[in-house]
Design a protein around this motif. Structure first.
Motif, PDB file in Angstrom:
ATOM      1  N   PHE A  93      -4.915  -0.306  -0.288  1.00 15.91           N
ATOM      2  CA  PHE A  93      -4.066  -0.445  -1.355  1.00 15.91           C
ATOM      3  C   PHE A  93      -4.134   0.751  -2.418  1.00 15.91           C
ATOM      4  N   TYR A  94      -5.323   1.170  -2.616  1.00 17.86           N
ATOM      5  CA  TYR A  94      -5.430   2.374  -3.460  1.00 17.86           C
ATOM      6  C   TYR A  94      -4.723   3.651  -2.992  1.00 17.86           C
ATOM      7  N   SER A  95      -4.908   3.885  -1.799  1.00 13.77           N
ATOM      8  CA  SER A  95      -3.954   4.848  -1.311  1.00 13.77           C
ATOM      9  C   SER A  95      -2.347   4.800  -1.223  1.00 13.77           C
ATOM     10  N   ALA A  96      -1.999   3.458  -1.300  1.00 13.18           N
ATOM     11  CA  ALA A  96      -0.534   3.099  -1.173  1.00 13.18           C
ATOM     12  C   ALA A  96      -0.238   3.360  -2.683  1.00 13.18           C
ATOM     13  N   ILE A  97      -0.888   2.933  -3.874  1.00  8.05           N
ATOM     14  CA  ILE A  97      -0.924   3.334  -5.153  1.00  8.05           C
ATOM     15  C   ILE A  97      -0.716   4.896  -5.622  1.00  8.05           C
ATOM     16  N   LEU A  98      -1.801   5.496  -5.041  1.00  6.72           N
ATOM     17  CA  LEU A  98      -1.511   6.924  -5.238  1.00  6.72           C
ATOM     18  C   LEU A  98      -2.406   7.664  -4.041  1.00  6.72           C
ATOM     19  N   THR A 132       7.648  13.195   5.357  1.00  2.00           N
ATOM     20  CA  THR A 132       6.733  12.824   4.207  1.00  2.00           C
ATOM     21  C   THR A 132       6.631  11.489   4.317  1.00  2.00           C
ATOM     22  N   ILE A 133       7.447  10.690   4.795  1.00  2.00           N
ATOM     23  CA  ILE A 133       6.984   9.112   4.642  1.00  2.00           C
ATOM     24  C   ILE A 133       6.084   8.765   5.669  1.00  2.00           C
ATOM     25  N   GLY A 134       6.024   9.416   6.835  1.00  2.00           N
ATOM     26  CA  GLY A 134       5.100   9.633   7.753  1.00  2.00           C
ATOM     27  C   GLY A 134       3.576   9.905   7.245  1.00  2.00           C
ATOM     28  N   PHE A 135       3.517  10.831   6.550  1.00  2.00           N
ATOM     29  CA  PHE A 135       2.279  11.407   6.148  1.00  2.00           C
ATOM     30  C   PHE A 135       1.530  10.450   4.987  1.00  2.00           C
ATOM     31  N   TYR A 136       2.756   9.707   4.300  1.00  2.00           N
ATOM     32  CA  TYR A 136       2.405   8.878   3.354  1.00  2.00           C
ATOM     33  C   TYR A 136       1.602   7.628   3.998  1.00  2.00           C
ATOM     34  N   VAL A 137       2.281   7.120   5.083  1.00  2.00           N
ATOM     35  CA  VAL A 137       1.748   5.987   5.945  1.00  2.00           C
ATOM     36  C   VAL A 137       0.372   6.220   6.558  1.00  2.00           C
ATOM     37  N   LEU A 138       0.552   7.639   7.245  1.00  2.00           N
ATOM     38  CA  LEU A 138      -0.833   8.120   7.669  1.00  2.00           C
ATOM     39  C   LEU A 138      -2.031   8.072   6.661  1.00  2.00           C
ATOM     40  N   ASN A 139      -1.829   8.725   5.304  1.00  2.00           N
ATOM     41  CA  ASN A 139      -2.482   8.381   4.466  1.00  2.00           C
ATOM     42  C   ASN A 139      -3.233   6.973   3.985  1.00  2.00           C
ATOM     43  N   ILE A 140      -2.456   6.094   4.110  1.00  2.00           N
ATOM     44  CA  ILE A 140      -2.836   4.517   3.981  1.00  2.00           C
ATOM     45  C   ILE A 140      -3.656   4.236   5.264  1.00  2.00           C
ATOM     46  N   VAL A 141      -3.202   4.499   6.457  1.00  2.00           N
ATOM     47  CA  VAL A 141      -3.936   4.088   7.603  1.00  2.00           C
ATOM     48  C   VAL A 141      -5.246   4.686   7.816  1.00  2.00           C
ATOM     49  N   ASP A 142      -5.297   5.990   7.314  1.00  2.74           N
ATOM     50  CA  ASP A 142      -6.678   6.690   7.342  1.00  2.74           C
ATOM     51  C   ASP A 142      -7.496   5.980   6.401  1.00  2.74           C
TER      52      ASP A 142
END
Length: 185
Positions: A49-54, A134-144
């Motif tokens: 959740f924190y990674s999805a916010i920022l 860009t969207i892929g890296f954003y999702v990868l950030n959340i998954v990581d």
């Protein structure tokens, strides 16, 4: 009923030493090493959740600060290419529109109309691809952040070991490959 009480009494009598997490032996407090650390099931969801916010905030929550520049570098680079391709796409598109309107004073006078259309398609495709990256890296950030929070809670104990082993077959004298699992109680 009588059998159940007998089993309970036996369990309490024989298993009394393992009911407590600490023992005092010769004046020293010995902690029970078999007691597992409590797992908070909300921690991975909170990190995601924190990674999805920022982006990067979940990595900071997991105390993996070295990943934050990687997250911002990946997302920032792909956003740069998106914005650059978008600017060039609109530049070629506006020049083509002006040509269709009858003006011939654009910055791409050396290109004919078919080359302007090809340039538009090229930069539009690259822009769309950059947005997907860009969207892929954003999702990868959340998954990581989520996976890392799960792995922080994973019990890695010295009592458990897996080791590859090569041993000789007794009948054929050829080497066999095996895997041994050792657990110390």
């Amino acid at each position: 009923m009588n059998k159940l009480l007998y089993i309970l009494f036996l369990f309490m009598l024989l298993g009394n030493h393992s009911l407590f997490s600490q023992e005092v032996i010769n004046g020293l407090v010995v902690t029970d090493t078999t007691k597992m650390k409590e797992i908070d099931p909300l921690t991975p969801a909170k990190a995601a959740f924190y990674s999805a916010i920022l982006p990067g905030l979940g990595q900071a929550y997991n105390k993996k600060y070295w990943k934050i520049p990687i997250v911002y570098g990946a997302i920032g680079t792909s956003m740069y290419f998106y914005l650059d391709n978008n600017k060039k796409y609109h530049s070629y598109r506006d020049a083509y529109k002006r040509r269709l309107a009858g003006f011939n004073d654009d910055q791409y006078q050396y290109l004919d109309d078919s080359r302007l259309v090809q340039a538009q398609r090229f930069y539009q495709r690259n822009r769309d691809l950059s947005l997907l990256v860009t969207i892929g890296f954003y999702v990868l950030n959340i998954v990581d952040a989520n996976v890392d929070a799960h792995l922080i809670q994973f019990n890695v104990s010295d009592k458990l070991s897996v080791a590859p082993d090569v041993y000789q077959n007794e009948f054929t004298a050829k080497p066999n490959i095996g895997l041994t699992l050792n657990y110390k109680f």
